[in-house]
Design a protein around this motif. Structure first.
Motif, PDB file in Angstrom:
ATOM      1  N   LEU A  33       0.839  -1.190   0.000  1.00 35.72           N
ATOM      2  CA  LEU A  33       0.000   0.000   0.000  1.00 35.72           C
ATOM      3  C   LEU A  33       0.875   1.240   0.000  1.00 35.72           C
ATOM      4  O   LEU A  33       2.001   1.213   0.501  1.00 35.72           O
ATOM      5  CB  LEU A  33      -0.892   0.041   1.244  1.00 35.72           C
ATOM      6  N   GLY A  34       0.351   2.319  -0.541  1.00 37.66           N
ATOM      7  CA  GLY A  34       1.112   3.559  -0.500  1.00 37.66           C
ATOM      8  C   GLY A  34       0.547   4.612  -1.417  1.00 37.66           C
ATOM      9  O   GLY A  34      -0.545   4.477  -1.974  1.00 37.66           O
ATOM     10  N   LEU A  35       1.307   5.683  -1.579  1.00 35.32           N
ATOM     11  CA  LEU A  35       0.952   6.742  -2.514  1.00 35.32           C
ATOM     12  C   LEU A  35       1.765   6.545  -3.776  1.00 35.32           C
ATOM     13  O   LEU A  35       2.969   6.294  -3.729  1.00 35.32           O
ATOM     14  CB  LEU A  35       1.212   8.118  -1.898  1.00 35.32           C
ATOM     15  N   VAL A  36       1.097   6.667  -4.908  1.00 38.82           N
ATOM     16  CA  VAL A  36       1.689   6.336  -6.199  1.00 38.82           C
ATOM     17  C   VAL A  36       1.681   7.563  -7.099  1.00 38.82           C
ATOM     18  O   VAL A  36       0.706   8.325  -7.125  1.00 38.82           O
ATOM     19  CB  VAL A  36       0.912   5.179  -6.862  1.00 38.82           C
ATOM     20  N   VAL A  37       2.767   7.731  -7.844  1.00 40.48           N
ATOM     21  CA  VAL A  37       2.902   8.835  -8.800  1.00 40.48           C
ATOM     22  C   VAL A  37       3.465   8.289 -10.109  1.00 40.48           C
ATOM     23  O   VAL A  37       4.049   7.196 -10.133  1.00 40.48           O
ATOM     24  CB  VAL A  37       3.829   9.946  -8.255  1.00 40.48           C
ATOM     25  N   PRO A  38       3.327   9.027 -11.203  1.00 44.06           N
ATOM     26  CA  PRO A  38       3.986   8.599 -12.445  1.00 44.06           C
ATOM     27  C   PRO A  38       5.497   8.560 -12.270  1.00 44.06           C
ATOM     28  O   PRO A  38       6.066   9.319 -11.475  1.00 44.06           O
ATOM     29  CB  PRO A  38       3.577   9.688 -13.441  1.00 44.06           C
ATOM     30  N   ALA A  39       6.143   7.669 -13.001  1.00 49.34           N
ATOM     31  CA  ALA A  39       7.593   7.511 -12.873  1.00 49.34           C
ATOM     32  C   ALA A  39       8.343   8.794 -13.188  1.00 49.34           C
ATOM     33  O   ALA A  39       9.446   9.027 -12.681  1.00 49.34           O
ATOM     34  CB  ALA A  39       8.073   6.375 -13.777  1.00 49.34           C
ATOM     35  N   LEU A  84      -5.751   9.083 -13.091  1.00 54.31           N
ATOM     36  CA  LEU A  84      -4.358   8.732 -13.347  1.00 54.31           C
ATOM     37  C   LEU A  84      -4.087   8.665 -14.854  1.00 54.31           C
ATOM     38  O   LEU A  84      -3.076   9.180 -15.342  1.00 54.31           O
ATOM     39  CB  LEU A  84      -4.041   7.396 -12.686  1.00 54.31           C
ATOM     40  N   GLN A  85      -5.005   8.041 -15.582  1.00 51.80           N
ATOM     41  CA  GLN A  85      -4.843   7.932 -17.027  1.00 51.80           C
ATOM     42  C   GLN A  85      -4.783   9.308 -17.682  1.00 51.80           C
ATOM     43  O   GLN A  85      -3.952   9.565 -18.565  1.00 51.80           O
ATOM     44  CB  GLN A  85      -5.995   7.137 -17.631  1.00 51.80           C
ATOM     45  N   ASN A  86      -5.656  10.204 -17.243  1.00 51.86           N
ATOM     46  CA  ASN A  86      -5.684  11.549 -17.801  1.00 51.86           C
ATOM     47  C   ASN A  86      -4.388  12.301 -17.515  1.00 51.86           C
ATOM     48  O   ASN A  86      -3.838  12.976 -18.397  1.00 51.86           O
ATOM     49  CB  ASN A  86      -6.879  12.322 -17.235  1.00 51.86           C
ATOM     50  N   ALA A  87      -3.897  12.182 -16.268  1.00 44.33           N
ATOM     51  CA  ALA A  87      -2.670  12.880 -15.889  1.00 44.33           C
ATOM     52  C   ALA A  87      -1.467  12.346 -16.655  1.00 44.33           C
ATOM     53  O   ALA A  87      -0.638  13.124 -17.159  1.00 44.33           O
ATOM     54  CB  ALA A  87      -2.445  12.750 -14.383  1.00 44.33           C
ATOM     55  N   VAL A  88      -1.352  11.029 -16.751  1.00 41.43           N
ATOM     56  CA  VAL A  88      -0.219  10.429 -17.463  1.00 41.43           C
ATOM     57  C   VAL A  88      -0.264  10.803 -18.942  1.00 41.43           C
ATOM     58  O   VAL A  88       0.759  11.110 -19.563  1.00 41.43           O
ATOM     59  CB  VAL A  88      -0.215   8.897 -17.287  1.00 41.43           C
ATOM     60  N   GLY A  89      -1.477  10.834 -19.511  1.00 44.49           N
ATOM     61  CA  GLY A  89      -1.611  11.194 -20.917  1.00 44.49           C
ATOM     62  C   GLY A  89      -1.156  12.605 -21.214  1.00 44.49           C
ATOM     63  O   GLY A  89      -0.688  12.901 -22.317  1.00 44.49           O
ATOM     64  N   TRP A 118       0.821   1.525 -16.902  1.00 44.79           N
ATOM     65  CA  TRP A 118       1.625   2.751 -16.914  1.00 44.79           C
ATOM     66  C   TRP A 118       2.905   2.572 -16.103  1.00 44.79           C
ATOM     67  O   TRP A 118       2.992   1.692 -15.244  1.00 44.79           O
ATOM     68  CB  TRP A 118       0.820   3.916 -16.329  1.00 44.79           C
ATOM     69  N   ASP A 119       3.876   3.435 -16.365  1.00 44.26           N
ATOM     70  CA  ASP A 119       5.150   3.428 -15.641  1.00 44.26           C
ATOM     71  C   ASP A 119       4.974   4.276 -14.388  1.00 44.26           C
ATOM     72  O   ASP A 119       4.942   5.512 -14.462  1.00 44.26           O
ATOM     73  CB  ASP A 119       6.265   3.971 -16.540  1.00 44.26           C
ATOM     74  N   LEU A 120       4.860   3.619 -13.246  1.00 40.50           N
ATOM     75  CA  LEU A 120       4.537   4.288 -11.992  1.00 40.50           C
ATOM     76  C   LEU A 120       5.572   3.958 -10.918  1.00 40.50           C
ATOM     77  O   LEU A 120       6.364   3.035 -11.071  1.00 40.50           O
ATOM     78  CB  LEU A 120       3.146   3.853 -11.504  1.00 40.50           C
ATOM     79  N   LYS A 121       5.498   4.695  -9.818  1.00 44.23           N
ATOM     80  CA  LYS A 121       6.375   4.401  -8.680  1.00 44.23           C
ATOM     81  C   LYS A 121       5.654   4.765  -7.391  1.00 44.23           C
ATOM     82  O   LYS A 121       4.776   5.633  -7.363  1.00 44.23           O
ATOM     83  CB  LYS A 121       7.688   5.179  -8.784  1.00 44.23           C
ATOM     84  N   TYR A 122       6.015   4.061  -6.320  1.00 48.15           N
ATOM     85  CA  TYR A 122       5.538   4.408  -4.987  1.00 48.15           C
ATOM     86  C   TYR A 122       6.414   5.525  -4.415  1.00 48.15           C
ATOM     87  O   TYR A 122       7.636   5.531  -4.614  1.00 48.15           O
ATOM     88  CB  TYR A 122       5.624   3.205  -4.047  1.00 48.15           C
ATOM     89  N   LEU A 123       5.786   6.457  -3.706  1.00 44.93           N
ATOM     90  CA  LEU A 123       6.561   7.435  -2.948  1.00 44.93           C
ATOM     91  C   LEU A 123       7.077   6.757  -1.681  1.00 44.93           C
ATOM     92  O   LEU A 123       6.351   6.001  -1.028  1.00 44.93           O
ATOM     93  CB  LEU A 123       5.693   8.638  -2.566  1.00 44.93           C
ATOM     94  N   GLU A 124       8.334   7.004  -1.354  1.00 47.61           N
ATOM     95  CA  GLU A 124       8.919   6.413  -0.156  1.00 47.61           C
ATOM     96  C   GLU A 124       8.178   6.904   1.088  1.00 47.61           C
ATOM     97  O   GLU A 124       7.746   8.058   1.160  1.00 47.61           O
ATOM     98  CB  GLU A 124      10.402   6.768  -0.072  1.00 47.61           C
ATOM     99  N   ASP A 125       8.047   6.037   2.052  1.00 44.40           N
ATOM    100  CA  ASP A 125       7.304   6.298   3.288  1.00 44.40           C
ATOM    101  C   ASP A 125       8.254   6.110   4.470  1.00 44.40           C
ATOM    102  O   ASP A 125       8.175   5.112   5.197  1.00 44.40           O
ATOM    103  CB  ASP A 125       6.120   5.335   3.374  1.00 44.40           C
ATOM    104  N   PRO A 126       9.167   7.066   4.693  1.00 46.51           N
ATOM    105  CA  PRO A 126      10.171   6.874   5.744  1.00 46.51           C
ATOM    106  C   PRO A 126       9.592   6.714   7.143  1.00 46.51           C
ATOM    107  O   PRO A 126      10.219   6.105   8.011  1.00 46.51           O
ATOM    108  CB  PRO A 126      11.046   8.135   5.636  1.00 46.51           C
TER     109      PRO A 126
END
Length: 290
Positions: free
Chosen positions: A118-124, A183-188, A207-215
């Motif tokens: 689980l986490g917060l996800v952003v485009p790569a 997400l699709q709209n933003a990545v597009g 899509w090419d995505l990544k999790y934000l680190e959760d220190p």
């Protein structure tokens, strides 16, 4: 143990239909075995696993009914016996509150899938790397984190994340579908966006995505998805109980079904039947020995 009244009436109705209408032997067998009621949430993982279980249980001779509910109502329906089972209990963190409240009223059959996150996800391509970076990009993401349905455990955890990291953004609720559409709209458009995310989910294949680190580790580590059934199911329907108990697959296998479900005009039930037909060795491990 006294059988659940819903199932007793269904079995009696089924027997009457068989006697009165001369239904096929296969249909009669299914009605003799009874109807298994599965509760689920309209999340991509739950849709995939629930429909696969429907296909397998039907293959074993049961009739199966599915009911789409909120996460809280799904747990409650199994605890009260209105539903027989669910295959999408995220533990130990996401559904911790539901489990603590209802664990004495349900039967935990253990994990059916390992390797969740689980986490917060952003485009790569995003400049953000950690959750703490969100405030610096609040304007670029319109001051919001795009979430899913408000009853989801992931949303409660994300509220804790917003507080723990003192984020100056709003958590916007919606649904899994509205989240992926945003997400699709933003990545597009190669725009910044932050969404609530989890693995397994088909969006990581799309899509090419990544999790934000959760220190601060608010989201916790890897989880498991468990199968939960109502009390008394083992006595009422031992074969269905055994199949649900043996059900276990991998994130990759679930991902195959999830991707099929993203095809235009696709039917999750038909996709599940297709997957079951194409993976007989996997399914055989879930079926009781003859």
């Amino acid at each position: 143990m006294t059988k659940h009244p819903m199932h007793r009436s269904l079995r009696l109705a089924g027997l009457a239909l068989v006697a009165g209408a001369g239904l096929s032997a296969a249909t009669a067998q299914a009605q003799d075995k009874g109807t298994v009621h599965l509760a689920y949430v309209e999340w991509s993982d739950a849709v995939a696993s629930t429909n696969v279980m429907r296909a397998v249980l039907e293959q074993a001779g049961y009739e199966v009914e599915l009911t789409s509910l909120s996460a809280a109502a799904m747990w409650q329906s199994v605890a009260t016996g209105d539903a027989d089972a669910m295959t999408t209990a995220w533990l130990p963190t996401t559904h911790e509150d539901y489990y603590k409240r209802l664990k004495d009223q349900i039967v935990d059959l253990g994990p059916n899938l390992d390797g969740t996150r689980l986490g917060l996800v952003v485009p790569a391509y995003s400049e953000m790397e950690t959750i703490g970076d969100i405030n610096e990009h609040a304007e670029a993401i319109d001051g919001k984190i795009t979430g899913i349905d408000p009853g989801a455990g992931l949303m409660s955890l994300t509220e804790e994340v917003v507080e723990a990291y003192d984020l100056d953004v709003d958590l916007q609720s919606g649904s899994g579908a509205t989240m992926t559409a945003s997400l699709q709209n933003a990545v597009g458009n190669e725009e910044e966006i932050v969404v609530t995310g989890w693995t397994p989910h088909w969006k990581f294949a799309r899509w090419d995505l990544k999790y934000l680190e959760d220190p601060k580790n608010v989201y916790g580590g890897a989880e498991q998805i468990h199968t939960m059934v109502r009390q008394g199911l083992e006595e009422d329907m031992p074969e269905a109980y055994a199949i649900l108990d043996a059900f276990e697959w991998t994130p990759e296998q679930m991902g195959q079904v999830q991707l099929l479900n993203q095809q235009e005009d696709s039917d999750p039930y038909e996709n599940a039947k297709q997957w079951v037909e194409e993976h007989p060795d996997v399914v055989q491990e879930w079926l009781p020995e003859e």
